[in-house]
Every structure is written in C-alpha cells, then in structure tokens.
Scaffold this active site. Structure first.
Site, PDB file in Angstrom:
ATOM      1  N   CYS A  25       4.369  42.448  93.525  1.00 39.83           N
ATOM      2  CA  CYS A  25       3.075  41.770  93.615  1.00 39.83           C
ATOM      3  C   CYS A  25       2.525  41.353  92.263  1.00 39.83           C
ATOM      4  O   CYS A  25       1.391  40.911  92.160  1.00 39.83           O
ATOM      5  CB  CYS A  25       2.065  42.634  94.354  1.00 39.83           C
ATOM      6  SG  CYS A  25       1.646  44.145  93.492  1.00 39.83           S
ATOM      7  N   GLU A  40       4.297  50.526  88.060  1.00 39.79           N
ATOM      8  CA  GLU A  40       3.727  49.694  87.000  1.00 39.79           C
ATOM      9  C   GLU A  40       4.043  50.196  85.606  1.00 39.79           C
ATOM     10  O   GLU A  40       3.590  49.613  84.620  1.00 39.79           O
ATOM     11  CB  GLU A  40       2.204  49.620  87.168  1.00 39.79           C
ATOM     12  CG  GLU A  40       1.793  48.982  88.477  1.00 39.79           C
ATOM     13  CD  GLU A  40       0.298  48.749  88.568  1.00 39.79           C
ATOM     14  OE1 GLU A  40      -0.139  47.638  88.310  1.00 39.79           O
ATOM     15  OE2 GLU A  40      -0.421  49.712  88.905  1.00 39.79           O
ATOM     16  N   ARG A  52      -7.035  43.809  95.848  1.00 35.22           N
ATOM     17  CA  ARG A  52      -7.641  44.534  94.726  1.00 35.22           C
ATOM     18  C   ARG A  52      -9.069  44.902  95.135  1.00 35.22           C
ATOM     19  O   ARG A  52      -9.811  44.022  95.574  1.00 35.22           O
ATOM     20  CB  ARG A  52      -7.664  43.674  93.469  1.00 35.22           C
ATOM     21  CG  ARG A  52      -6.283  43.386  92.866  1.00 35.22           C
ATOM     22  CD  ARG A  52      -6.414  42.597  91.573  1.00 35.22           C
ATOM     23  NE  ARG A  52      -5.149  42.471  90.867  1.00 35.22           N
ATOM     24  CZ  ARG A  52      -4.348  41.397  90.955  1.00 35.22           C
ATOM     25  NH1 ARG A  52      -4.679  40.387  91.741  1.00 35.22           N
ATOM     26  NH2 ARG A  52      -3.222  41.348  90.272  1.00 35.22           N
ATOM     27  N   HIS A  71      -6.551  39.715  83.589  1.00 35.41           N
ATOM     28  CA  HIS A  71      -7.164  39.625  84.913  1.00 35.41           C
ATOM     29  C   HIS A  71      -8.001  38.365  85.059  1.00 35.41           C
ATOM     30  O   HIS A  71      -8.111  37.812  86.150  1.00 35.41           O
ATOM     31  CB  HIS A  71      -7.950  40.891  85.220  1.00 35.41           C
ATOM     32  CG  HIS A  71      -7.035  42.047  85.456  1.00 35.41           C
ATOM     33  ND1 HIS A  71      -6.777  42.980  84.505  1.00 35.41           N
ATOM     34  CD2 HIS A  71      -6.233  42.335  86.513  1.00 35.41           C
ATOM     35  CE1 HIS A  71      -5.885  43.840  84.976  1.00 35.41           C
ATOM     36  NE2 HIS A  71      -5.538  43.469  86.189  1.00 35.41           N
ATOM     37  N   ASN A  79       3.011  42.810  86.152  1.00 37.26           N
ATOM     38  CA  ASN A  79       2.086  42.477  85.055  1.00 37.26           C
ATOM     39  C   ASN A  79       1.978  43.683  84.121  1.00 37.26           C
ATOM     40  O   ASN A  79       2.047  43.554  82.905  1.00 37.26           O
ATOM     41  CB  ASN A  79       0.689  42.153  85.592  1.00 37.26           C
ATOM     42  CG  ASN A  79       0.714  41.072  86.641  1.00 37.26           C
ATOM     43  OD1 ASN A  79       1.656  40.293  86.687  1.00 37.26           O
ATOM     44  ND2 ASN A  79      -0.298  41.018  87.474  1.00 37.26           N
ATOM     45  N   ASP A  80       1.794  44.846  84.719  1.00 35.20           N
ATOM     46  CA  ASP A  80       1.712  46.050  83.900  1.00 35.20           C
ATOM     47  C   ASP A  80       3.093  46.559  83.511  1.00 35.20           C
ATOM     48  O   ASP A  80       3.297  47.004  82.385  1.00 35.20           O
ATOM     49  CB  ASP A  80       0.929  47.143  84.634  1.00 35.20           C
ATOM     50  CG  ASP A  80      -0.571  46.915  84.511  1.00 35.20           C
ATOM     51  OD1 ASP A  80      -1.010  46.630  83.384  1.00 35.20           O
ATOM     52  OD2 ASP A  80      -1.271  46.980  85.519  1.00 35.20           O
ATOM     53  N   ARG A 119      -5.557  48.317  97.568  1.00 38.10           N
ATOM     54  CA  ARG A 119      -5.231  49.124  96.393  1.00 38.10           C
ATOM     55  C   ARG A 119      -6.493  49.834  95.924  1.00 38.10           C
ATOM     56  O   ARG A 119      -7.550  49.229  95.803  1.00 38.10           O
ATOM     57  CB  ARG A 119      -4.692  48.246  95.265  1.00 38.10           C
ATOM     58  CG  ARG A 119      -4.210  49.120  94.119  1.00 38.10           C
ATOM     59  CD  ARG A 119      -3.648  48.333  93.005  1.00 38.10           C
ATOM     60  NE  ARG A 119      -4.677  47.568  92.344  1.00 38.10           N
ATOM     61  CZ  ARG A 119      -4.418  46.692  91.386  1.00 38.10           C
ATOM     62  NH1 ARG A 119      -3.176  46.471  91.028  1.00 38.10           N
ATOM     63  NH2 ARG A 119      -5.377  46.028  90.811  1.00 38.10           N
ATOM     64  N   ARG A 158      -1.255  43.017  77.590  1.00 40.41           N
ATOM     65  CA  ARG A 158      -1.198  41.735  78.305  1.00 40.41           C
ATOM     66  C   ARG A 158      -2.404  40.838  78.077  1.00 40.41           C
ATOM     67  O   ARG A 158      -2.375  39.650  78.386  1.00 40.41           O
ATOM     68  CB  ARG A 158      -1.007  41.987  79.812  1.00 40.41           C
ATOM     69  CG  ARG A 158      -2.169  42.665  80.478  1.00 40.41           C
ATOM     70  CD  ARG A 158      -1.779  43.243  81.827  1.00 40.41           C
ATOM     71  NE  ARG A 158      -2.337  42.499  82.940  1.00 40.41           N
ATOM     72  CZ  ARG A 158      -2.444  42.977  84.175  1.00 40.41           C
ATOM     73  NH1 ARG A 158      -1.985  44.191  84.454  1.00 40.41           N
ATOM     74  NH2 ARG A 158      -2.944  42.282  85.139  1.00 40.41           N
TER      75      ARG A 158
HETATM   76  C1  PEP Z   1       0.420  44.311  88.220  1.00 39.41           C
HETATM   77  O1  PEP Z   1       0.194  45.072  87.274  1.00 39.41           O
HETATM   78  O2  PEP Z   1       1.450  43.604  88.315  1.00 39.41           O
HETATM   79  C2  PEP Z   1      -0.580  44.203  89.310  1.00 39.41           C
HETATM   80  C3  PEP Z   1      -0.317  43.516  90.399  1.00 39.41           C
HETATM   81  O3  PEP Z   1      -1.783  44.811  89.133  1.00 39.41           O
HETATM   82  P1  PEP Z   1      -2.981  44.207  88.228  1.00 39.41           P
HETATM   83  O4  PEP Z   1      -2.564  42.836  87.797  1.00 39.41           O
HETATM   84  O5  PEP Z   1      -4.218  44.209  89.042  1.00 39.41           O
HETATM   85  O6  PEP Z   1      -3.048  45.173  87.095  1.00 39.41           O
HETATM   86 MG    MG Z   2      -1.438  46.475  87.420  1.00 38.38          MG
END
Ligand code: PEP
Ligand code: MG
Length: 581
Positions: free
Chosen positions: A506, A435, A302, A195, A458-459, A338, A469
C-alpha cells in the site's frame, strides 16, 4: 523577484501529477492550530476573522462550563463569569479585533493581543480602582480566547483555484487548503512521499516540491502554470504556452475517460493471473472516489486525519460514528482501518506527539506508550464492526509483542461489550504493516500472529536506505527501486505466502508505472493505491504477462543498484510508455 511580464520556468520535483493554471497565493508560513502572530495576506482575512469568531464561541462554552461548576459551590458569586461572557460578546471589541485583522493584516492571534492589550493598558492607567480591576478581566479573557484559538476548529482558507506557494506543508494544512479550493501546490521543501504529497495525489491536485528560492522568484498574484507531471512551474506564461498546456490537459482528460471504460473489468494479467486492486484513503469523503474508480476493497484507511488539529482526545463515540459511517459507505467492501500513525511528519497539530523524528515516537510505539488512545480507538472500531467489513491494521510494527498487546486489548474490550450487550464482529481480523527492515526480516513471525500483512514501502524505503522521506535535501537518495528494498519486499511476500496470509502493498510504489510488472513478478497479487491511480494500474496489469513479469523480477533482483533496476525495467516495457518514469 520576477516582473509582471517576464516568463520564467522553475524546475522542481514532481510530487503529484496534473496541470493547473492559476494565480499565486504566497504563504511564507501556514496557519497552525494556534496560529502564529503573523502578518497575513489579503486572501487569509476571511479565514482569520472566522477563526476569531470560532474562538469566541469556544471561549464562551468554556466560561459557561466553569460558571456552571462554580455555581454548585459559590452560587451567585459565580456571576463574575456572566460579566466576563458579556465582555466577550461586546460588539465594540469584535469590531476592533476584526478591523485589525482586515486593516492591519494581522492574524487572529496578533489582533487579539494588539486590541485587548491596548484596552487592558487603558484600564490599568485609570485612577479609578474599579476600572483598574477591569484590566485583569481583559487579561483573563484574552487568555481564554488565545487558548480557544488552539482548540477551535480551523476554518478553511478560500483559494478559488489559486496556486499555493509555501515553504513546507503539514498533512493537516494540506487537507485544509485542498478543501479550501486550492488549484495546485508549489513547495520550497518536501519529498515526493511526504504525507503532504500523498494527500495532494489523493485530492488529484498537482504538486511540485523542492523549488529553491521560491519566495524570491514568485510575486503574489502572478499567473503560473504548474505541471505536476514533470515538476515544472512556469511564471507569467505566454499565450502559446497556455494553449499548449490547455491541449495537454484535454488529452489527459481523454486518457482518464479510457480508464473509466475498463472500470468494471477484472484486473487480470494476459495469462489469467488475478490481481486485487484496493484503494488508499485519507478521508471519509474519498470512499465514493474509490467506488467510482473500481476499488475492490479499501486497502488502507488512514485514521490519523480524524485527529487533525485536535488538542483534546477524540471520544469513543465520535470515533465510532466516523468508522461506522465509512464502513457503511464502503459496504460490502472491506475497510482496512489503520490505527493512528501519529508522529514523524504526521504531527497534525495535536498534543499526542511532538516528535518529528522519523526514528522517534510514532506509530505503534506511540500507541504502546499511550494505551488509553489505543483502547479508545479499538473500542470504537469494535463498536463500528457490526457489518463485519472492518479489519484493523497496525502501523510501524516493530515486534510481535505489539500485535499481541493489541489482540489482548481487543479480547478484553469484547468482554466488556458483551456484558453491555453491544453488538460487534467477533472475528475482527488484525494485521500488521511491514514498514521497517526489522519487520520485513521477521515477516514470517509477524504473519503467524496476523490475519494479513501490508507492505508500506514509503516507510520501508526510508528506513532501508536511511533517508528521511520528507527531507528534500536527501530526496535523491530515496529510492524504492534500491535492490535492498526489493529484497525486503520479496522476503515479506514469500513469508506471507508460506504462512498463508494475504499480503498487500500500500505504499506509493504500488502506483508507480515502472513497478507494476516487477511487483507482479515478485508474487504480489494485492495492490493498494490512491483512487485516481486505479484505472491506469488496471490497464497496465491487463497488458502484462505474469510469466514474463517473473523473469523481469528475477533479473531486477540481480541488478547492482537502483539506477540499473530502473533502466532494466524501462527496457522491459516495450515501446516506452510515456507514463513510465
Ligand atoms: C507507507 O509507509 O508506505 C504507508 C502506506 O504509510 P504512510 O505513508 O501513511 O506512512
Ligand atoms: Mg508508513
């Protein structure tokens, strides 16, 4: 340690693009909500003094509240609190604590302990009983101040364009340093989709992560160039190198200018397939950036940063105010809010979750376990939804039951608001993030309960390939182009199409140059990226053919591994675009 004039190049992992030239601020551990009892650097003095004053104010508020409550029962005997508050504002005490911060270079916490501890020891040693009793007062004040340090709003560090070198960086501290005028980040640890890295990209601040022995190689105050495109840090650069990077910076600025020129044109492939481009935002202040860069919607807002460094609950009123402001600024764009995704690396220094494991308590699991937090957030979103441009998006969804619980709670809150004649959007769409592999595999079931879906790669990538990650030691295994991840993306897109709900992607993958054609080919028509990435993404989409992209996607899905997928996609993009990685 590098000497004053020796030029040395350190290689790391590029986490946020951009070029910065500045002096180094070394920070071995970042000031947390309560602040460690640490020695500090010169540039932190102002910050720690400000934190002390904020703590005095917060402690004073607490003591006044206690005094008012006490007066109801013990009347004049509550004057003891007045005495304590006078001691709290004693100018001599302030001078000694602030002097210790600046001269002994101690954090606010360290200085409070040192000075008040010495004072209490002096009083305890007195033969006079009344004076000895004062030691207890000092001790009690010290406790109030230390507690207040944890809740007082953290002031911003002042960096003036300096390059901040740190071991690790929490999302909350990334925001504080970005607001404090940092020029770039260099980290010993960290992954590119942590993040902190996402935030650095949102703030358009270069970041290089994963540089080993950073602290042994950098001196505070030395000059460095940070190249966030390739992950390079050049210590003590010579004049020729500085000139080269200045030219590069200018040419990148010119490229940005070109993106601005296509801002008002549609994102459409050469064969007229329309793609919707939306923005990922972390902070309210970024709405303008999304508008400037031509976003058609806020695809991901977010909300967890509202809870940054907060120990106490955030009231419905405060949340309503914040959400309404964002919805108003973005209007007529839709904003996908979210729900709080707290836990894992987004601990934010608050008391709701201390679980840093990505497999632990986070996202919807945490909200299910603390339904009072969920209730307050949903009520605030409903109250802010009057203009009908709000959608609710659920993070880290694991099962259909979580979506149903949220919808039931929304229905109950609507009844309560109706009874109070509070206006809201009766439609208020609810959607789920995909996710985890589990969510992707049951995407059709989830879609049937939802107004929309959004893939968080990402998740999804971290859980599919089982790589944390934020852990740089396994960063080499983290790959969105892994065929297993591609299969799950495809499964989710097909499921949404079958049910007839819109699906967005996203995660950071949406902004990767190499992924654009592949995702269009997989059927994705809604991308959500950080505002600075919107221009280049639109340019790539306008240069693509959807029919050709479908052929690329079909071939990529048959590749045996991520390396082959990347190599194949690179070969598809003729001429080798310099941005492609
Ligand atoms: C993701 O996991 O791709 C996402 C957009 O959420 P975050 O990066 O806030 O976990
Ligand atoms: Mg995520």
């Amino acid at each position: 340690m590098v000497g004053n004039d020796a030029s040395v190049t350190l290689e790391g992992i590029p986490a946020s693009p951009g070029i910065a030239l500045g002096v180094v601020h070394l920070l071995s551990s970042v000031t947390g909500a309560a602040g460690e009892e640490q020695s500090i650097q010169e540039f932190e003095i102002e910050l720690e003094v400000a934190r002390f004053h904020a703590a005095v104010k917060a402690a004073d508020d607490t003591l006044s509240q206690i005094e008012a409550m006490a007066r109801e029962q013990i009347h004049d005997r509550a004057e003891i609190f007045e005495g304590l508050r006078m001691m709290l504002h004693d100018p001599a005490l302030h001078t000694s604590i602030c002097g210790t911060i600046s001269q002994r270079r101690l954090s606010a916490l360290g200085a409070i302990r040192a000075e008040m501890g010495a004072l209490a020891a002096q009083f305890s040693a007195s033969p006079n009983l009344t004076i000895r009793a004062r030691a207890e007062d000092i001790h009690s004040l010290q406790e109030h101040l230390i507690a207040a340090l944890g809740t007082a709003p953290t002031a911003h560090p002042l960096h003036n364009g300096a390059v901040l070198a740190v071991g690790t960086l929490s999302p909350g501290d990334t925001v504080l340093h970005a607001r404090g005028g940092v020029g770039a980040f260099v980290l010993e640890a960290g992954g590119i989709n942590s993040h902190a890295a996402i935030l650095a990209r949102a703030f358009e601040l270069p970041m290089v992560v994963g540089i080993r022995d950073l602290f042994a190689r950098l001196q505070p105050g030395c000059r460095v160039i940070v190249d966030g495109y390739v992950g390079r840090v050049i210590i003590n650069p010579d004049q020729t190198t500085i000139h080269h990077y200045q030219l590069r910076k200018e040419s990148l600025e010119a490229q940005r200018q070109r993106y601005r020129q296509i801002r008002d044109l549609p994102a459409e492939t050469r064969d007229a397939e329309r793609v919707i481009l939306t923005a990922n935002l972390d902070l309210m202040e970024e709405v303008e950036g999304a508008l400037e860069n031509g976003a058609e919607e806020i695809g991901l807002m977010r909300t967890e940063y509202l809870a940054m460094h907060r120990v106490a609950e955030i009231s419905v009123e405060e949340q309503t105010y914040a959400y309404r402001k964002i919805a108003e600024r973005a209007y007529p764009m839709t904003v996908n809010f979210r729900l709080f995704d707290i836990g894992s690396d987004k601990l934010l220094g608050n008391a709701w979750s201390s679980d840093s494991s990505p497999l632990g308590m986070r996202g919807m699991r945490l909200l299910m376990a603390h339904q009072e937090i969920l209730h307050r957030q949903l009520e605030a979103l409903l109250r802010a939804s009057e203009m009908k441009n709000i959608r609710v998006m659920l993070p880290m969804v694991g099962s259909i039951e979580e979506i149903r619980t949220v919808k039931r709670m929304i229905a109950e809150i609507k009844q309560q608001l109706l009874a109070k004649r509070v206006p809201f959007d009766d439609y208020l769409p609810v959607g789920a993030m995909i996710e985890t592999p589990a969510a992707a595999l049951i995407a059709e079931t989830l879609a049937s309960e939802c107004a929309f879906l959004s893939i968080g790669t990402n998740d999804l990538a971290q859980y599919t390939v089982a790589v944390d990650r934020a852990n740089e030691s396994v960063a080499a295994w983290y790959d969105e182009f892994h065929p297993a991840v591609l299969q799950l993306i495809r499964t989710s897109i097909l499921a949404a199409h079958r049910v007839g709900v819109p699906i967005t992607l996203c995660g950071e993958m949406a902004g990767l140059p190499l992924a654009t054609g592949l995702l269009v080919g997989l059927g994705l028509r809604r991308f959500s990226v950080a505002p600075p990435q919107l221009g280049s993404l639109k340019m790539r989409i306008r240069s693509l053919s959807a029919a050709e992209s479908r052929a690329w996607a079909r071939a990529a899905l048959r590749m045996p591994g991520p390396g082959e997928v990347r190599a194949y996609l690179r070969s598809c993009m003729d001429g080798g675009d310099s941005e492609v990685n």
